[in-house]
Write an enzyme that holds these catalytic residues in place. Structure first.
Site, PDB file in Angstrom:
ATOM      1  N   GLY A   1      37.554  16.088  21.950  1.00 18.73           N
ATOM      2  CA  GLY A   1      37.769  16.025  20.714  1.00 18.73           C
ATOM      3  C   GLY A   1      39.185  16.409  20.245  1.00 18.73           C
TER       4      GLY A   1
ATOM      5  N   ARG B   1      30.094  12.702  25.566  1.00 16.90           N
ATOM      6  CA  ARG B   1      28.748  11.797  25.505  1.00 16.90           C
ATOM      7  C   ARG B   1      29.091  10.483  24.816  1.00 16.90           C
ATOM      8  NH1 ARG B   1      25.543  16.231  22.144  1.00 16.90           N
ATOM      9  NH2 ARG B   1      27.940  16.229  21.113  1.00 16.90           N
TER      10      ARG B   1
ATOM     11  N   HIS C   1      40.258  35.513  26.763  1.00 17.38           N
ATOM     12  CA  HIS C   1      39.868  34.690  25.779  1.00 17.38           C
ATOM     13  C   HIS C   1      41.262  34.717  24.686  1.00 17.38           C
ATOM     14  CE1 HIS C   1      36.457  33.157  23.297  1.00 17.38           C
ATOM     15  NE2 HIS C   1      37.585  32.439  22.703  1.00 17.38           N
TER      16      HIS C   1
ATOM     17  N   ARG D   1      33.983  27.787  26.589  1.00 18.11           N
ATOM     18  CA  ARG D   1      33.125  28.981  26.169  1.00 18.11           C
ATOM     19  C   ARG D   1      32.536  29.059  27.854  1.00 18.11           C
ATOM     20  NH1 ARG D   1      34.967  29.843  22.268  1.00 18.11           N
ATOM     21  NH2 ARG D   1      34.182  30.001  20.104  1.00 18.11           N
TER      22      ARG D   1
ATOM     23  N   ILE E   1      41.068  19.201  20.326  1.00 20.45           N
ATOM     24  CA  ILE E   1      41.662  20.007  21.325  1.00 20.45           C
ATOM     25  C   ILE E   1      41.851  19.323  22.701  1.00 20.45           C
ATOM     26  CG2 ILE E   1      42.051  22.319  22.450  1.00 20.45           C
ATOM     27  CD1 ILE E   1      40.413  23.568  20.231  1.00 20.45           C
TER      28      ILE E   1
ATOM     29  N   GLU F   1      31.393  38.123  27.802  1.00 22.24           N
ATOM     30  CA  GLU F   1      32.468  38.723  27.302  1.00 22.24           C
ATOM     31  C   GLU F   1      32.566  40.023  26.564  1.00 22.24           C
ATOM     32  OE1 GLU F   1      34.934  35.725  25.200  1.00 22.24           O
ATOM     33  OE2 GLU F   1      34.898  34.300  26.908  1.00 22.24           O
TER      34      GLU F   1
ATOM     35  N   ASP G   1      39.584  31.120  30.796  1.00 17.88           N
ATOM     36  CA  ASP G   1      40.117  32.142  29.340  1.00 17.88           C
ATOM     37  C   ASP G   1      38.825  32.591  28.990  1.00 17.88           C
ATOM     38  OD1 ASP G   1      41.995  32.912  27.251  1.00 17.88           O
ATOM     39  OD2 ASP G   1      40.917  31.379  26.105  1.00 17.88           O
TER      40      ASP G   1
HETATM   41  P1  NAP Z   1      35.438  19.208  18.772  1.00 22.31           P
HETATM   42  O1  NAP Z   1      36.488  18.317  18.237  1.00 22.31           O
HETATM   43  O2  NAP Z   1      34.265  18.989  18.055  1.00 22.31           O
HETATM   44  O3  NAP Z   1      35.574  18.027  20.168  1.00 22.31           O
HETATM   45  C1  NAP Z   1      34.343  18.566  21.282  1.00 22.31           C
HETATM   46  C2  NAP Z   1      34.461  17.629  22.264  1.00 22.31           C
HETATM   47  O4  NAP Z   1      33.291  18.005  23.130  1.00 22.31           O
HETATM   48  C3  NAP Z   1      34.015  16.196  21.778  1.00 22.31           C
HETATM   49  O5  NAP Z   1      34.658  15.234  22.731  1.00 22.31           O
HETATM   50  C4  NAP Z   1      32.632  16.144  22.088  1.00 22.31           C
HETATM   51  O6  NAP Z   1      32.192  14.508  22.007  1.00 22.31           O
HETATM   52  C5  NAP Z   1      32.205  16.713  23.473  1.00 22.31           C
HETATM   53  N1  NAP Z   1      31.105  17.226  23.395  1.00 22.31           N
HETATM   54  C6  NAP Z   1      30.281  17.862  22.682  1.00 22.31           C
HETATM   55  N2  NAP Z   1      29.108  18.006  23.079  1.00 22.31           N
HETATM   56  C7  NAP Z   1      29.088  17.663  24.527  1.00 22.31           C
HETATM   57  C8  NAP Z   1      28.159  17.562  25.434  1.00 22.31           C
HETATM   58  N3  NAP Z   1      26.752  18.082  25.319  1.00 22.31           N
HETATM   59  N4  NAP Z   1      28.393  16.905  26.479  1.00 22.31           N
HETATM   60  C9  NAP Z   1      29.602  16.485  26.737  1.00 22.31           C
HETATM   61  N5  NAP Z   1      30.785  16.452  25.798  1.00 22.31           N
HETATM   62  C10 NAP Z   1      30.297  16.998  24.601  1.00 22.31           C
HETATM   63  O7  NAP Z   1      35.785  20.344  19.097  1.00 22.31           O
HETATM   64  P2  NAP Z   1      37.259  21.145  19.329  1.00 22.31           P
HETATM   65  O8  NAP Z   1      38.040  21.509  17.997  1.00 22.31           O
HETATM   66  O9  NAP Z   1      38.109  20.250  20.287  1.00 22.31           O
HETATM   67  O10 NAP Z   1      36.895  22.554  20.240  1.00 22.31           O
HETATM   68  C11 NAP Z   1      36.184  22.512  21.274  1.00 22.31           C
HETATM   69  C12 NAP Z   1      35.679  23.898  21.631  1.00 22.31           C
HETATM   70  O11 NAP Z   1      36.701  24.518  22.456  1.00 22.31           O
HETATM   71  C13 NAP Z   1      35.198  24.826  20.663  1.00 22.31           C
HETATM   72  O12 NAP Z   1      33.949  24.354  20.191  1.00 22.31           O
HETATM   73  C14 NAP Z   1      35.363  26.095  21.321  1.00 22.31           C
HETATM   74  O13 NAP Z   1      33.975  26.478  21.865  1.00 22.31           O
HETATM   75  C15 NAP Z   1      36.314  25.840  22.224  1.00 22.31           C
HETATM   76  N6  NAP Z   1      37.556  26.927  21.872  1.00 22.31           N
HETATM   77  C16 NAP Z   1      38.013  27.649  22.882  1.00 22.31           C
HETATM   78  C17 NAP Z   1      38.994  28.364  22.314  1.00 22.31           C
HETATM   79  C18 NAP Z   1      39.534  29.621  23.406  1.00 22.31           C
HETATM   80  O14 NAP Z   1      40.075  30.420  22.746  1.00 22.31           O
HETATM   81  N7  NAP Z   1      39.249  29.823  24.665  1.00 22.31           N
HETATM   82  C19 NAP Z   1      39.871  27.984  21.313  1.00 22.31           C
HETATM   83  C20 NAP Z   1      39.298  27.205  20.585  1.00 22.31           C
HETATM   84  C21 NAP Z   1      38.251  26.394  21.079  1.00 22.31           C
HETATM   85  P3  NAP Z   1      30.697  13.838  22.130  1.00 22.31           P
HETATM   86  O15 NAP Z   1      30.282  14.518  21.030  1.00 22.31           O
HETATM   87  O16 NAP Z   1      31.040  12.416  22.151  1.00 22.31           O
HETATM   88  O17 NAP Z   1      30.066  14.296  23.393  1.00 22.31           O
HETATM   89  C1  8YV Z   2      38.946  32.716  18.878  1.00 28.33           C
HETATM   90  C2  8YV Z   2      37.788  30.509  19.633  1.00 28.33           C
HETATM   91  O1  8YV Z   2      39.522  33.604  19.830  1.00 28.33           O
HETATM   92  O2  8YV Z   2      38.143  29.290  17.966  1.00 28.33           O
HETATM   93  C3  8YV Z   2      37.436  29.477  18.813  1.00 28.33           C
HETATM   94  O3  8YV Z   2      36.404  28.906  19.058  1.00 28.33           O
HETATM   95  O4  8YV Z   2      37.214  30.573  20.726  1.00 28.33           O
HETATM   96  C4  8YV Z   2      39.105  31.312  19.682  1.00 28.33           C
HETATM   97  O5  8YV Z   2      40.051  30.544  18.809  1.00 28.33           O
HETATM   98  C5  8YV Z   2      37.566  33.141  18.784  1.00 28.33           C
HETATM   99  O6  8YV Z   2      36.717  32.447  17.951  1.00 28.33           O
HETATM  100  C6  8YV Z   2      37.507  34.707  18.236  1.00 28.33           C
HETATM  101  O7  8YV Z   2      36.240  35.099  18.073  1.00 28.33           O
END
Ligand code: NAP
Ligand code: 8YV
Length: 329
Positions: free
Chosen positions: A161, A183, A287, A240, A163, A269, A264
């Site tokens: 997606g 998917r 995180h 996550r 990121i 958590e 991360d």
């Molecule tokens: P996004 O633009 O919605 O992209 C999500 C990607 O995951 C898409 O390619 C989607 O493609 C795929 N996906 C969704 N469900 C799936 C499944 N069941 N099986 C396989 N692939 C699947 O989201 P984003 O903005 O990139 O963010 C992604 C996630 O990163 C967030 O929801 C968050 O949980 C995590 N995150 C973590 C941090 C951190 O601090 N560590 C920070 C920011 C985000 P399809 O729908 O085609 O499957």
């Molecule tokens: C934040 C994240 O740290 O955007 C997300 O999905 O995991 C992080 O950017 C988190 O949402 C703070 O609770």
């Protein structure tokens, strides 16, 4: 028609000061995390029209916006989530009640992608371990042991997606093959798409996970996927904790089923299993992928701007796909 210029808002837990200051200016704020939550919901719940949630609501956090909470907020119209990931909000229940949920997409992509690449290099090249080695006074006794390289590796990105694509753009500069799993394939991308996760894991040496949390991805990185990744394999999780079967990962790291991991995010958590903390082949971060002043301020402002748009009778700026609802008025 706007009912009140200072709508009643429920804040589920602590938020950044810049968010709290603006909420206090524009809303009548009730804190779910201060005092008797049950009494607060009984007294203020019937008049609450907005919820602000985020920090502390992810992973095992207590203040999840679930069906039980929504049922006590009959006038609720909007839930504004701090974070792009909104797995702590029951969006199906919200949609069924005509409540719009907003998140903070886009403003954190580059920050999270930068950290993801940093974590990958730190894990492969053992940067924290080398730092600890030097500080422990070991260098005069001999050099830091030779280690693994990115030079002979291919990289599989799980989730392509916003990121995932920002990560791929960066990793393309490292000159290593990239493939991905999601998917549906993303049109126009030059990387091979693997519809079956296990097949991607078997084809690459690094799995970097950046999918949303929630039931659809729950423990998708399981023993079978780790087995397919193999003894040279490295897992990086910035998605996550729920996405990885944590006990299976610990077993795979202990047995040499995979080589190393950079994490991360964790299942419960801020608690991290002692078994992971004791390991030398993991890099563990609290995180922090989006945790810079610039990016967290941008996320915080988007939370406030979504709420102000709703308060002013405009469409919220960034509704999640499950609730692209017109505001219920
Ligand atoms: P996004 O633009 O919605 O992209 C999500 C990607 O995951 C898409 O390619 C989607 O493609 C795929 N996906 C969704 N469900 C799936 C499944 N069941 N099986 C396989 N692939 C699947 O989201 P984003 O903005 O990139 O963010 C992604 C996630 O990163 C967030 O929801 C968050 O949980 C995590 N995150 C973590 C941090 C951190 O601090 N560590 C920070 C920011 C985000 P399809 O729908 O085609 O499957
Ligand atoms: C934040 C994240 O740290 O955007 C997300 O999905 O995991 C992080 O950017 C988190 O949402 C703070 O609770």
């Amino acid at each position: 028609m706007v009912e009140s210029s200072r709508p009643e808002l429920l804040q589920t837990g602590p938020l950044m000061a810049m968010i709290e200051q603006q909420l206090a200016e524009h809303f009548t704020v009730h804190r779910l995390d201060k005092g008797d939550a049950d009494a607060l919901l009984a007294q203020a719940g019937p008049n609450i029209r907005a919820v602000a949630t985020g920090v502390g609501a992810t992973a095992g956090g207590a203040n999840r916006v679930n069906e039980g909470l929504l049922a006590r907020l009959p006038k609720l119209e909007i839930v504004a989530n701090f974070g792009v990931g909104y797995d702590a909000v029951d969006v199906t229940a919200a949609a069924a009640r005509g409540i719009v949920v907003t998140n903070t997409p886009g403003v954190l992509d580059d920050e999270v992608a930068d950290l993801s690449v940093g974590l990958l290099l730190a894990t492969l090249r053992r940067i924290p371990q080398a730092d600890r080695f030097l500080r422990a006074g070991n260098w005069p006794k001999g050099g830091f042991p030779l280690g693994a390289t990115l030079r002979d590796r291919s990289i599989g990105i799980v989730g392509m997606g916003r990121i995932g694509q920002a990560i791929a753009r960066r990793l393309a500069g490292f000159g290593r093959p990239i493939a991905y799993h999601s998917r549906r394939p993303v049109e126009g991308l030059p990387y091979p798409h693997y519809p079956v996760l296990r097949e991607l894991a078997a084809a690459v040496d690094v799995l970097l996970v950046i999918v949303p949390g929630g039931p659809a991805t729950d423990r998708m990185i399981n023993a079978e996927v780790l087995e397919a990744l193999g003894p040279n394999g490295v897992l990086i999780n910035v998605a996550r904790g729920s996405v990885v079967d944590e006990p299976a990962l610990i077993a795979a790291l202990e047995s040499g089923t995979i080589a190393a991991a950079g994490l991360d995010v964790f299942a419960n958590e801020p608690h991290v299993p002692d078994a992971l903390i004791a390991m030398d082949n993991v890099v563990l971060l609290p995180h922090i992928a989006s945790a810079t002043h610039v990016t967290r301020n941008a996320m915080g402002q988007l939370v406030v701007d979504n709420l102000l748009a709703w308060r002013d009778g405009r469409e919220p700026l960034t509704p999640v796909p499950e609730t692209p609802l017109p505001v219920r008025r």
